[in-house]
Design a protein around this motif. Sequence first.
Motif, short mmCIF file in Angstrom:
data_model
loop_
_atom_site.label_atom_id
_atom_site.label_comp_id
_atom_site.label_asym_id
_atom_site.label_seq_id
_atom_site.Cartn_x
_atom_site.Cartn_y
_atom_site.Cartn_z
N ALA A 196 -3.66 -25.76 -8.93
CA ALA A 196 -3.65 -24.22 -8.67
C ALA A 196 -4.72 -23.78 -8.71
O ALA A 196 -5.55 -22.73 -8.37
N LEU A 197 -4.75 -23.25 -10.22
CA LEU A 197 -5.42 -22.77 -11.28
C LEU A 197 -6.18 -23.46 -11.54
O LEU A 197 -8.70 -23.01 -11.78
N GLY A 250 -11.40 -22.31 -10.11
CA GLY A 250 -12.26 -22.62 -10.46
C GLY A 250 -11.69 -22.02 -12.44
O GLY A 250 -12.86 -21.66 -12.91
N ILE A 251 -10.25 -22.02 -13.06
CA ILE A 251 -9.94 -21.10 -13.63
C ILE A 251 -10.65 -22.07 -14.95
O ILE A 251 -10.26 -23.01 -15.27
N GLU A 303 -9.57 -16.05 -19.04
CA GLU A 303 -7.88 -15.36 -19.17
C GLU A 303 -7.55 -15.15 -18.36
O GLU A 303 -8.50 -14.16 -16.80
N VAL A 304 -6.41 -15.21 -17.86
CA VAL A 304 -5.06 -15.60 -17.52
C VAL A 304 -3.76 -14.06 -17.62
O VAL A 304 -3.13 -15.09 -18.75
N ILE A 305 -3.72 -13.75 -17.04
CA ILE A 305 -3.04 -12.70 -17.67
C ILE A 305 -1.81 -13.38 -16.49
O ILE A 305 -1.70 -13.42 -15.77
N VAL A 306 -0.44 -12.73 -17.49
CA VAL A 306 1.34 -14.07 -17.27
C VAL A 306 2.13 -13.26 -18.40
O VAL A 306 1.79 -12.58 -19.60
N ARG A 340 -9.75 -13.89 -14.69
CA ARG A 340 -10.02 -14.53 -14.14
C ARG A 340 -9.25 -15.06 -13.23
O ARG A 340 -9.15 -15.16 -11.60
N ALA A 341 -8.19 -14.51 -13.22
CA ALA A 341 -6.42 -14.54 -13.12
C ALA A 341 -5.78 -13.75 -12.75
O ALA A 341 -5.41 -13.57 -14.28
N VAL A 342 -4.82 -14.01 -12.28
CA VAL A 342 -3.40 -13.07 -12.89
C VAL A 342 -1.82 -13.87 -11.80
O VAL A 342 -2.58 -14.49 -10.79
#
Length: 374
Positions: free
Chosen positions: A69-70, A74-75, A80-83, A128-130
Motif C-alpha cells: 500500500a505504501l 509512491g512512498i 516520512e511516514v507518521i505512525v 508523505r503519509a500517515v
Amino acid sequence: MTIALPGGASRNAGPILYGPEIKAVTDALLAGHYGHGPITERFETDLANYLGVPDVVCVATGTVAMQLALLTAGIGPGDEVIVPSLTFCSTIQAIIATGANPVFIEVDKSSLCVRADDILAAVTSTTRAVMPVLYSGRAVDLTGIQEHLNDSGIHIIEDAAQAFGSNLDGRLVGTNRRIMTCFSFGPMKNLTCGEGGAIVPRTPEQAEKLRRMRTTGIAQTLAQRAEATTYDVIGFGVRAHLQSMNAAIGSVQLANFDQARMIRQQLWHRYAAALADLPNVELTDVDIDHTVPFNCVVQIPDRNRIFHQMRAAGIGVGVHYPPNHLQPAFEQWTTSLPATEEIGQRILTLPFHPSLSSDDIDRVVAALHDALAG
C-alpha cells in the motif's frame, strides 16, 4: 485452572473455527488450486461486497499489505511516514521496507489510538503519509484533518490489521474512499485465513498496481500468461499473493463473521462488568458499540510484577505492545514520547478468545485482583 489451549497456547492465541473450514481447504486441494486462482478471486469479491467497495486486493500477510500500500502511494526513500509507536513492529517494518522514515508519535491514553493534533504537529515538508493504527479494532476518526492531509498530498493508509468489521459512525472501516486500508487475516485476527491480508485501494489504478506488485511485477494475468510465450515485467513486485487454501478458510470465516462480531462484543462487555470494581485498573476504551474488539487491554500499576504473577498462576496474559521507538532496530528514529513510554509500562492484555466462558473471565479477574493486592 490454566486458561490455555492444548499445547500451552493462551486462549487469545488461536482462531475461532466454525467447522466447514476443513472441507473448504480439502475442496481447494482436490480442485488443484494451490496458489492464486478462482477461489482467491471469489474471496476478494465477497470481501468487496461485504464492505460495499469496488475492489479488494488480497495478499499473503497483513505486513506485506502495508508495504505494498505504501509503495502504491509512491512512498520511498527519504519520505516520512507518521505512525504511532504503540503498535506491532510489523507496521514499522513495512515502512522501512520502502526506504521511508517512520516518525513516531504519541497515542491517546484512553483509546491507545492516534490523535489528530499529534499528527498535525508531526507534519513536515517531507511527510508523505500517515499510518494510523486502529488499536484493538477501534476506528480512528480523522475527519477533522483528512481533507487537509489529502490536499497537502499526504496519503492516509490505515493499519486496520485488528479492525475488520468495525465502523465509525456506521461506516465500515475500509469504506472511506479517501483512505487506503490494510487488513490482516492472521491466525489471531477476528477474521482469519490462517494467514493473509488485504488492501482496499482508493482507485482502480491502485488496484491494478497492487495486483501487479503482488505477482512479481508482471503485467499479464495468469490466464494471459498461459496463452503466451513471454510476459512483461514492468515494475517492482514480490511474490505475495493469497493462496487458494487460505482464501477458502477466509470465505467460511466471512460467511460466519456476524457471529464472531456478536461473540467478541459480548466477551468484552463481560470483562468490562467484571473489571468495574477493581481499583487502579483502566480498561482501554474501544468504543464497543462500533468495534469488533480484537483484545482486552488494561492499564495497571506495577505491571511487570503482575504479569509474572498471573503467568505463574496459569493465566495467559501478554503485553501489546512494547513501544517501537525504544526498539534496537529502530534506534535511529528514536524520540521522546513520555506518554507512550508510561503506557508501555502499564498495559496488560488479558486472555480474549470466543471460547472463554463467564467463569473463565471471573477467574482471570480474580487472579488480577489477587495480584493487585499482593
